[in-house]
Design a protein around this motif. Structure first.
Motif, PDB file in Angstrom:
ATOM      1  N   PRO A  32      28.346  34.537  31.738  1.00  0.00           N
ATOM      2  CA  PRO A  32      29.023  33.324  31.263  1.00  0.00           C
ATOM      3  C   PRO A  32      28.118  32.495  30.368  1.00  0.00           C
ATOM      4  CG  PRO A  32      29.330  33.625  33.639  1.00  0.00           C
ATOM      5  CD  PRO A  32      28.292  34.615  33.199  1.00  0.00           C
ATOM      6  N   PRO A  33      28.754  31.730  29.439  1.00  0.00           N
ATOM      7  CA  PRO A  33      30.200  31.579  29.269  1.00  0.00           C
ATOM      8  C   PRO A  33      30.775  32.638  28.335  1.00  0.00           C
ATOM      9  CG  PRO A  33      29.073  30.066  27.809  1.00  0.00           C
ATOM     10  CD  PRO A  33      27.994  30.783  28.573  1.00  0.00           C
ATOM     11  N   ASN A  34      31.967  33.118  28.673  1.00  0.00           N
ATOM     12  CA  ASN A  34      32.679  34.016  27.774  1.00  0.00           C
ATOM     13  C   ASN A  34      34.172  34.001  28.092  1.00  0.00           C
ATOM     14  OD1 ASN A  34      32.054  35.337  30.196  1.00  0.00           O
ATOM     15  ND2 ASN A  34      31.951  37.355  29.265  1.00  0.00           N
ATOM     16  N   THR A  35      34.979  33.851  27.036  1.00  0.00           N
ATOM     17  CA  THR A  35      36.437  33.908  27.155  1.00  0.00           C
ATOM     18  C   THR A  35      36.837  35.356  27.418  1.00  0.00           C
ATOM     19  OG1 THR A  35      36.376  32.321  25.315  1.00  0.00           O
ATOM     20  CG2 THR A  35      38.540  33.063  26.084  1.00  0.00           C
ATOM     21  N   LEU A  36      37.667  35.589  28.428  1.00  0.00           N
ATOM     22  CA  LEU A  36      37.962  36.958  28.868  1.00  0.00           C
ATOM     23  C   LEU A  36      39.421  37.335  28.658  1.00  0.00           C
ATOM     24  CD1 LEU A  36      36.128  36.954  32.322  1.00  0.00           C
ATOM     25  CD2 LEU A  36      35.277  37.899  30.167  1.00  0.00           C
ATOM     26  N   ALA A  37      39.650  38.535  28.128  1.00  0.00           N
ATOM     27  CA  ALA A  37      40.950  39.197  28.192  1.00  0.00           C
ATOM     28  C   ALA A  37      40.868  40.205  29.335  1.00  0.00           C
ATOM     29  CB  ALA A  37      41.262  39.897  26.873  1.00  0.00           C
ATOM     30  N   GLU A  38      41.646  40.003  30.391  1.00  0.00           N
ATOM     31  CA  GLU A  38      41.589  40.856  31.587  1.00  0.00           C
ATOM     32  C   GLU A  38      42.882  41.670  31.702  1.00  0.00           C
ATOM     33  OE1 GLU A  38      38.936  38.412  34.743  1.00  0.00           O
ATOM     34  OE2 GLU A  38      40.977  37.655  34.496  1.00  0.00           O
ATOM     35  N   PHE A  39      42.769  42.890  32.267  1.00  0.00           N
ATOM     36  CA  PHE A  39      43.968  43.724  32.389  1.00  0.00           C
ATOM     37  C   PHE A  39      43.828  44.747  33.509  1.00  0.00           C
ATOM     38  CE2 PHE A  39      41.137  45.630  29.279  1.00  0.00           C
ATOM     39  CZ  PHE A  39      41.090  46.963  29.665  1.00  0.00           C
ATOM     40  N   ALA A  40      44.981  45.150  34.014  1.00  0.00           N
ATOM     41  CA  ALA A  40      45.103  46.278  34.938  1.00  0.00           C
ATOM     42  C   ALA A  40      46.338  47.062  34.506  1.00  0.00           C
ATOM     43  CB  ALA A  40      45.246  45.798  36.377  1.00  0.00           C
ATOM     44  N   LEU A  41      46.186  48.347  34.245  1.00  0.00           N
ATOM     45  CA  LEU A  41      47.248  49.141  33.640  1.00  0.00           C
ATOM     46  C   LEU A  41      47.985  49.992  34.659  1.00  0.00           C
ATOM     47  CD1 LEU A  41      45.400  50.420  30.419  1.00  0.00           C
ATOM     48  CD2 LEU A  41      46.724  48.314  30.731  1.00  0.00           C
ATOM     49  N   ASN A  42      49.308  50.070  34.480  1.00  0.00           N
ATOM     50  CA  ASN A  42      50.178  50.937  35.286  1.00  0.00           C
ATOM     51  C   ASN A  42      49.972  50.701  36.782  1.00  0.00           C
ATOM     52  OD1 ASN A  42      52.137  52.833  35.807  1.00  0.00           O
ATOM     53  ND2 ASN A  42      50.753  54.578  35.624  1.00  0.00           N
ATOM     54  N   GLN A  43      50.259  49.485  37.194  1.00  0.00           N
ATOM     55  CA  GLN A  43      50.116  49.109  38.594  1.00  0.00           C
ATOM     56  C   GLN A  43      51.486  49.055  39.279  1.00  0.00           C
ATOM     57  OE1 GLN A  43      46.755  48.647  39.878  1.00  0.00           O
ATOM     58  NE2 GLN A  43      46.604  49.752  37.929  1.00  0.00           N
ATOM     59  N   TYR A  44      51.676  48.156  40.156  1.00  0.00           N
ATOM     60  CA  TYR A  44      52.928  48.029  40.937  1.00  0.00           C
ATOM     61  C   TYR A  44      54.156  48.046  40.024  1.00  0.00           C
ATOM     62  CZ  TYR A  44      56.417  45.851  43.975  1.00  0.00           C
ATOM     63  OH  TYR A  44      57.554  45.556  44.694  1.00  0.00           O
ATOM     64  N   SER A  45      55.148  48.883  40.388  1.00  0.00           N
ATOM     65  CA  SER A  45      56.407  49.017  39.633  1.00  0.00           C
ATOM     66  C   SER A  45      56.177  49.445  38.186  1.00  0.00           C
ATOM     67  CB  SER A  45      57.205  47.705  39.658  1.00  0.00           C
ATOM     68  OG  SER A  45      57.595  47.370  40.958  1.00  0.00           O
ATOM     69  N   ASN A  46      55.133  50.254  37.969  1.00  0.00           N
ATOM     70  CA  ASN A  46      54.800  50.740  36.621  1.00  0.00           C
ATOM     71  C   ASN A  46      54.656  49.598  35.618  1.00  0.00           C
ATOM     72  OD1 ASN A  46      56.873  53.433  37.425  1.00  0.00           O
ATOM     73  ND2 ASN A  46      54.694  53.670  37.009  1.00  0.00           N
TER      74      ASN A  46
END
Length: 424
Positions: free
Chosen positions: A101-115
């Motif tokens: 930190p400090p850093n602006t974050l783009a966060e993701f999780a792919l193909n999880q619950y209910s696709n």
């Protein structure tokens, strides 16, 4: 029998590979800052991006805990070892760990619950570079952004070199870090939230900060986007931009548009449009030759956000203009420089003079009467009772072509980011 068994196994593997790859995602990471950033991704590594450069990153389906961020003021040797002022990941160009930190974050999780893919912009590690994070395929259109002037307005206790820390980084208490699993908003988190309503402002800020798209969607991460175009009207607007094209924006949706330096352009809203699958149709106001993707300016009446970027002394010029009339309330403001914005939010359509009334809006008198008095075709003209009607209701908008004094034309330093809001 053996051959049949081999074919069966091969078919299974091909099916599995197809299923997995069909839900993978491509991330197009673009740097529109006026300076170099060192993009970072886990998984993915890192890449130096000069202004205007991009990096295409493929991410496997099922990936969780993914992050994309920008590092600033870095220095790496030929082996990829060095350090960065913000967002450093253990002194490596090719990141294998999250940034500091400090850093602006783009966060993701792919193909999880209910696709579904889950994605967000997080300020839980603070802020260093303005960012947008948007889906670009699969019919998913809800992008998110954090483009406010957070570094410039950062509370003194959170200020640090190159950015603005989250209070957890500074104070390390349960109140701000939510270590016990239960915490609520604070004055510091509200500082972030009021400036970036779509972003995580503290660890438990889930309800307004997590977004979803169908698995298999592709995404775009832009550092320092130029224009954030938002529809806050209680109805659909078809945003238009030259250069840029056009896009349907339902209530609350945003279009993040980046343009090159040294460009002169317009942004406006179209109303009551109908387009076919080929992008052809018509609009009640602001139509641009029957196209969804505008290549020419809109037909009056339409409220216009005008700009010319990177002029003398590295200055941007911008304004809200009623020279083509009015159809939608509009705000046009810098988001990253502290400069003054322009707006036109007065009630113009309601009291519009009868001779200026049109479907969907209120015309400027030049459009109706087409004479020099109103169009300033001779190069010299002054205010009229009609222009005063517009100026009284929108004091910092152009009311006639020569209305280019300090009440109508605004400036900001080149490299600034801007927000255009319909129905602010």
């Amino acid at each position: 029998m053996g051959l049949c068994k081999i074919l069966s196994i091969s078919s299974f593997l091909l099916t599995t590979l197809f299923f997995t790859s069909s839900y993978a995602a491509t991330f197009n990471i673009q740097n529109h800052c006026s300076y170099t950033v060192w993009a970072a991704a886990v998984p993915g590594g890192g890449m130096q991006l000069g202004s205007g450069q991009s990096w295409s990153l493929n991410v496997n389906a099922g990936t969780t805990g993914g992050r994309v961020w920008a590092r600033t003021n870095c220095n790496f040797d030929a082996s990829g070892n060095g350090k960065c002022e913000t967002g450093d990941c253990g002194g490596l160009l090719q990141c294998t760990a999250y940034g500091t930190p400090p850093n602006t974050l783009a966060e993701f999780a792919l193909n999880q619950y209910s696709n579904l893919d889950f994605f967000d912009i997080s300020l839980v590690d603070g802020f260093n570079v303005p960012m947008t994070f948007s889906p670009t395929s699969n019919g998913c259109t809800r992008g998110i952004s954090c483009t406010a002037n957070i570094v410039g307005e950062c509370p003194a206790a959170l200020k640090t070199t190159g950015g603005c820390n989250n209070p957890c980084t500074v104070f390390k208490t349960d109140e701000y870090c939510c270590n016990s699993g239960s915490c609520s908003a604070t004055d510091y988190s509200r500082f972030f939230k009021t400036r970036c309503p779509d972003a995580y402002s503290y660890p438990k800020d889930d309800q307004t900060s997590t977004f979803t798209c169908p698995a298999g969607t592709n995404y775009e991460v832009i550092f320092c986007p130029t224009f954030e175009i938002r529809n806050s009207c209680p109805y659909t607007v078809w945003a238009a931009a030259v250069p840029g094209g056009g896009r349907q924006l339902d209530q609350g949706q945003t279009w993040n548009l980046s343009v090159s330096s040294n460009i002169t352009g317009r942004i406006w809203g179209r109303t009551k449009c109908s387009f076919d699958e080929a992008g052809r149709g018509s609009c009640e106001s602001g139509g641009c030759g029957g196209l969804l993707e505008c290549q020419e300016y809109g037909s009056p009446p339409n409220t216009i956000a005008e700009y010319t970027l990177n002029q003398s002394n590295k200055t941007d010029l911008f304004d809200v203009s009623l020279v083509d009339g009015f159809n939608l309330p509009m705000e046009f403001s810098p988001t990253s420089d502290g400069c003054r914005g322009a707006n036109c939010t007065g009630d113009i359509n309601g009291p519009c003079p009868n001779e200026l009334r049109d479907l969907g809006g209120c015309n400027n008198p030049c459009t109706v009467f087409k004479n020099s008095q109103y169009c300033c075709t001779s190069g010299i003209c002054g205010p009229t009772t009609y222009s005063e009607f517009f100026k009284d209701r929108c004091p910092n908008a152009y009311s006639y072509p020569e209305d280019d004094d300090s009440t109508s034309l605004f400036t900001c330093s080149t490299g600034s980011n801007y927000r255009v809001v319909f129905c602010p």
